[in-house]
Scaffold this motif. Structure first.
Motif, PDB file in Angstrom:
ATOM      1  N   ASN A  63      53.447  23.694  15.771  1.00 18.70           N
ATOM      2  CA  ASN A  63      53.266  25.127  15.543  1.00 18.70           C
ATOM      3  C   ASN A  63      51.794  25.529  15.597  1.00 18.70           C
ATOM      4  O   ASN A  63      51.436  26.590  16.117  1.00 18.70           O
ATOM      5  N   HIS A  64      50.892  24.653  15.079  1.00 18.69           N
ATOM      6  CA  HIS A  64      49.474  25.004  15.051  1.00 18.69           C
ATOM      7  C   HIS A  64      48.804  24.880  16.422  1.00 18.69           C
ATOM      8  O   HIS A  64      47.625  25.185  16.564  1.00 18.69           O
ATOM      9  N   ALA A  65      49.556  24.421  17.439  1.00 19.84           N
ATOM     10  CA  ALA A  65      48.993  24.313  18.795  1.00 19.84           C
ATOM     11  C   ALA A  65      49.328  25.535  19.650  1.00 19.84           C
ATOM     12  O   ALA A  65      48.853  25.643  20.780  1.00 19.84           O
ATOM     13  N   VAL A  66      50.124  26.431  19.110  1.00 14.50           N
ATOM     14  CA  VAL A  66      50.578  27.581  19.899  1.00 14.50           C
ATOM     15  C   VAL A  66      49.411  28.441  20.377  1.00 14.50           C
ATOM     16  O   VAL A  66      49.350  28.873  21.529  1.00 14.50           O
ATOM     17  N   GLY A  67      48.458  28.703  19.466  1.00 13.80           N
ATOM     18  CA  GLY A  67      47.307  29.542  19.832  1.00 13.80           C
ATOM     19  C   GLY A  67      46.523  28.960  20.988  1.00 13.80           C
ATOM     20  O   GLY A  67      46.094  29.680  21.897  1.00 13.80           O
ATOM     21  N   ALA A  68      46.312  27.633  20.972  1.00 14.47           N
ATOM     22  CA  ALA A  68      45.560  26.980  22.054  1.00 14.47           C
ATOM     23  C   ALA A  68      46.310  27.073  23.372  1.00 14.47           C
ATOM     24  O   ALA A  68      45.708  27.243  24.436  1.00 14.47           O
ATOM     25  N   LEU A  69      47.636  26.951  23.306  1.00 17.27           N
ATOM     26  CA  LEU A  69      48.424  27.023  24.537  1.00 17.27           C
ATOM     27  C   LEU A  69      48.419  28.436  25.119  1.00 17.27           C
ATOM     28  O   LEU A  69      48.335  28.618  26.331  1.00 17.27           O
ATOM     29  N   ILE A  70      48.480  29.432  24.253  1.00 15.68           N
ATOM     30  CA  ILE A  70      48.459  30.821  24.725  1.00 15.68           C
ATOM     31  C   ILE A  70      47.083  31.188  25.257  1.00 15.68           C
ATOM     32  O   ILE A  70      46.952  31.795  26.316  1.00 15.68           O
ATOM     33  N   GLY A  71      46.022  30.803  24.527  1.00 19.71           N
ATOM     34  CA  GLY A  71      44.658  31.134  24.941  1.00 19.71           C
ATOM     35  C   GLY A  71      44.279  32.553  24.557  1.00 19.71           C
ATOM     36  O   GLY A  71      45.118  33.355  24.132  1.00 19.71           O
ATOM     37  N   LYS A  72      43.013  32.853  24.731  1.00 16.78           N
ATOM     38  CA  LYS A  72      42.503  34.178  24.380  1.00 16.78           C
ATOM     39  C   LYS A  72      43.166  35.249  25.240  1.00 16.78           C
ATOM     40  O   LYS A  72      43.143  35.187  26.464  1.00 16.78           O
ATOM     41  N   LYS A  73      43.800  36.218  24.567  1.00 17.27           N
ATOM     42  CA  LYS A  73      44.507  37.317  25.234  1.00 17.27           C
ATOM     43  C   LYS A  73      45.570  36.813  26.210  1.00 17.27           C
ATOM     44  O   LYS A  73      45.861  37.440  27.226  1.00 17.27           O
ATOM     45  N   GLY A  74      46.114  35.625  25.919  1.00 15.28           N
ATOM     46  CA  GLY A  74      47.175  35.071  26.759  1.00 15.28           C
ATOM     47  C   GLY A  74      46.690  34.487  28.071  1.00 15.28           C
ATOM     48  O   GLY A  74      47.489  34.175  28.957  1.00 15.28           O
ATOM     49  N   GLN A  75      45.364  34.298  28.201  1.00 13.46           N
ATOM     50  CA  GLN A  75      44.802  33.875  29.487  1.00 13.46           C
ATOM     51  C   GLN A  75      45.288  32.489  29.907  1.00 13.46           C
ATOM     52  O   GLN A  75      45.671  32.275  31.062  1.00 13.46           O
ATOM     53  N   HIS A  76      45.314  31.527  28.972  1.00 13.56           N
ATOM     54  CA  HIS A  76      45.649  30.155  29.357  1.00 13.56           C
ATOM     55  C   HIS A  76      47.102  30.023  29.801  1.00 13.56           C
ATOM     56  O   HIS A  76      47.404  29.395  30.815  1.00 13.56           O
ATOM     57  N   ILE A  77      48.029  30.621  29.049  1.00 14.78           N
ATOM     58  CA  ILE A  77      49.436  30.469  29.400  1.00 14.78           C
ATOM     59  C   ILE A  77      49.747  31.193  30.716  1.00 14.78           C
ATOM     60  O   ILE A  77      50.583  30.752  31.505  1.00 14.78           O
ATOM     61  N   LYS A  78      49.051  32.285  30.994  1.00 12.45           N
ATOM     62  CA  LYS A  78      49.231  32.987  32.268  1.00 12.45           C
ATOM     63  C   LYS A  78      48.730  32.117  33.424  1.00 12.45           C
ATOM     64  O   LYS A  78      49.385  32.013  34.471  1.00 12.45           O
ATOM     65  N   GLN A  79      47.563  31.494  33.241  1.00 11.48           N
ATOM     66  CA  GLN A  79      47.023  30.620  34.283  1.00 11.48           C
ATOM     67  C   GLN A  79      47.932  29.423  34.508  1.00 11.48           C
ATOM     68  O   GLN A  79      48.169  29.001  35.648  1.00 11.48           O
ATOM     69  N   LEU A  80      48.466  28.871  33.419  1.00 14.73           N
ATOM     70  CA  LEU A  80      49.355  27.726  33.519  1.00 14.73           C
ATOM     71  C   LEU A  80      50.633  28.084  34.277  1.00 14.73           C
ATOM     72  O   LEU A  80      51.077  27.345  35.161  1.00 14.73           O
ATOM     73  N   ALA A  81      51.211  29.239  33.948  1.00 16.71           N
ATOM     74  CA  ALA A  81      52.432  29.670  34.627  1.00 16.71           C
ATOM     75  C   ALA A  81      52.181  29.909  36.116  1.00 16.71           C
ATOM     76  O   ALA A  81      52.992  29.539  36.969  1.00 16.71           O
ATOM     77  N   HIS A  82      51.017  30.499  36.425  1.00 17.97           N
ATOM     78  CA  HIS A  82      50.669  30.759  37.825  1.00 17.97           C
ATOM     79  C   HIS A  82      50.471  29.454  38.575  1.00 17.97           C
ATOM     80  O   HIS A  82      50.955  29.283  39.698  1.00 17.97           O
ATOM     81  N   PHE A  83      49.778  28.512  37.958  1.00 17.33           N
ATOM     82  CA  PHE A  83      49.519  27.221  38.603  1.00 17.33           C
ATOM     83  C   PHE A  83      50.818  26.466  38.869  1.00 17.33           C
ATOM     84  O   PHE A  83      51.043  25.936  39.955  1.00 17.33           O
TER      85      PHE A  83
END
Length: 455
Positions: free
Chosen positions: A290-310
């Motif tokens: 649960n405490h890793a969710v923020g890191a996976l999402i990233g600032k303003k959702g940037q990381h999870i969006k990049q991951l989904a795109h990749f």
């Protein structure tokens, strides 16, 4: 390269098919200035930043100084002096053995210190190392322990640039080391050793079960990087130009293993990705701390969006079922290749950001749905199939009993293990489901033909 230097060939090579003892010696430049080492082709180069005003002194008149460095240290040194025109610092890439890289780095520091003394420059000259972001978490260690240990053992002060400095085009972070010459060089050796250890672990993981998905090129996946792939035209520190020469990026020119693992796809990887788009979509439920969710999402959702795109996948994080949950469910929808890439990056992210300590493997629980009629086939008679599956993959596979099928007449299969174990188990279970579907189709076709023949 803007300026590259390599030691002269010390001995003739033996004829094709044989290698003399000297062939284990210095690395040599190949066609178009690309690095072609004779041994250990997957070694990690040492990358440093130097103040622009010292580049001339490092090169020397007619390149004499840098040639002397390469000769004495048996290394190849690339000085990217035209990169980021006007920048206060320029990157240098050193290719050699670990000892050769450190020796060349020391000589470059000595040249800068001498030049500073002769020009009465009073500013300190720290050693600045460039380290790929995928390795940084393991270098720093949990709560910064690894870095603190290096500082204590070397008497240096070491700072790492913020992860916010990492961008789509620049995947490196800067380690600034302050101290006297000997202390800085000792710290460099320790940081380089840690980097190589982390890289070699990633390389070993990349080689495991390379036939996991037929036709899948693991070196194109980039699963161990938390950032998306780079455009081929990106330079070593983010200099993006349509005219960037081939081999300009050290991770692109150095090795297909490096390029795939750390963000730069080898040629053909994107085309292969598009060829898989017609495959059937799969849904996987991956559980993360649960405490890793923020890191996976990233600032303003940037990381999870990049991951989904990749990955070419849909990635959604389910809301917590209660305030005190320890795990959260990540729902991933995509083709087998998209699943491999997305799940692999998530495993890598958790490892890089130290959500799992030390050398501990990242082991996560994954759920996949199977038709209720195939659950028995997954278990096998007396549990034979599921036991064989666990022995083959090293993953824990459980088909919970007394499940009520959902509206689609499907039930869950739970898979727990490290990345490759989980992936292998997922693929094997999908194969069983596919075999059952094919048998049913044949049976239906046979049943449709029988009345026709009976007339």
């Amino acid at each position: 390269m803007d300026m590259d230097a390599a030691p002269p060939d010390q001995a003739p090579r033996t004829r094709r098919g044989g290698r003399s003892s000297r062939d284990q010696g210095p690395p040599q430049p190949g066609p178009s200035g690309e690095y072609c080492p004779r041994s250990r082709q997957n070694d990690l180069p040492l990358r440093i930043l130097v103040p622009a005003q010292y580049v001339g002194a490092i090169i020397g008149k007619e390149g004499y100084t840098i040639k002397n460095v390469t000769k004495q240290t048996q290394s190849k040194v690339d000085i990217h002096r035209k990169e980021n025109t006007g920048a206060a610092e320029k990157p240098i890439t050193i290719h050699s053995t670990p000892e050769g890289c450190s020796a060349a780095c020391r000589m470059i520091l000595e040249i800068m210190l001498k030049e500073a003394s002769e020009t009465n420059t009073t500013e300190d000259i720290p050693l600045k190392m460039l380290v790929h972001n995928s390795l940084v978490g393991r270098l720093i260690g949990k709560e910064g322990r690894n870095l603190k240990k290096i500082e204590q053992e070397t008497g240096t002060k070491i700072t790492a640039s913020s992860v916010q400095s990492v961008t789509f085009y620049n995947l490196e972070r800067i380690f600034t080391i302050k101290g006297d010459l000997d202390a800085c060089c000792k710290a460099e050796r320790m940081i380089s050793d840690k980097s190589r250890e982390a890289y070699e672990n990633d390389l070993a993981s990349l080689h495991q079960q390379s036939n996991l998905i037929p036709g899948l090129n693991l070196s194109s996946m980039g699963i161990f990087s938390s950032m998306p792939v780079l455009p081929p035209s990106a330079g070593p520190r983010g200099a993006v130009s349509q005219m960037a020469p081939a081999g300009y990026n050290p991770f692109l020119s150095h090795s297909t293993h490096l390029s795939g693992m750390y963000g730069v796809p080898p040629a053909g990887a994107i085309a292969h990705q598009h060829s898989q788009q017609a495959q059937e979509q799969e849904v996987v439920y991956l559980y993360i701390p649960n405490h890793a969710v923020g890191a996976l999402i990233g600032k303003k959702g940037q990381h999870i969006k990049q991951l989904a795109h990749f990955a070419g996948a849909s990635i959604k994080i389910a809301p917590p079922e209660s305030p005190d949950v320890t795990e959260r469910m990540v729902i991933i929808t995509g083709t087998p290749e998209a699943q491999f890439k997305a799940q692999g990056r998530i495993y890598g992210k958790l490892k890089e950001d130290n959500f799992f300590s030390g050398k501990q493997d990242v082991k996560l629980e994954t759920h996949i749905k199977v038709p209720s009629c195939t659950a028995g086939r997954v278990i096998g008679k007396g549990g034979k199939t599921v036991n064989e599956l666990q022995n083959l993959t090293s993953a824990e596979v459980i088909v919970p009993r007394d499940q009520t099928p959902d509206e689609n007449d499907e039930v869950f299969v739970k898979i727990s293990g490290h990345f490759f174990a989980s992936q292998t188990a997922q693929r094997k279970i999908r194969e069983i489901i596919q075999q059952v579907k094919q048998q049913e189709q044949k049976h239906q076709q046979g049943a449709a033909v029988s009345p026709h023949h009976s007339k």
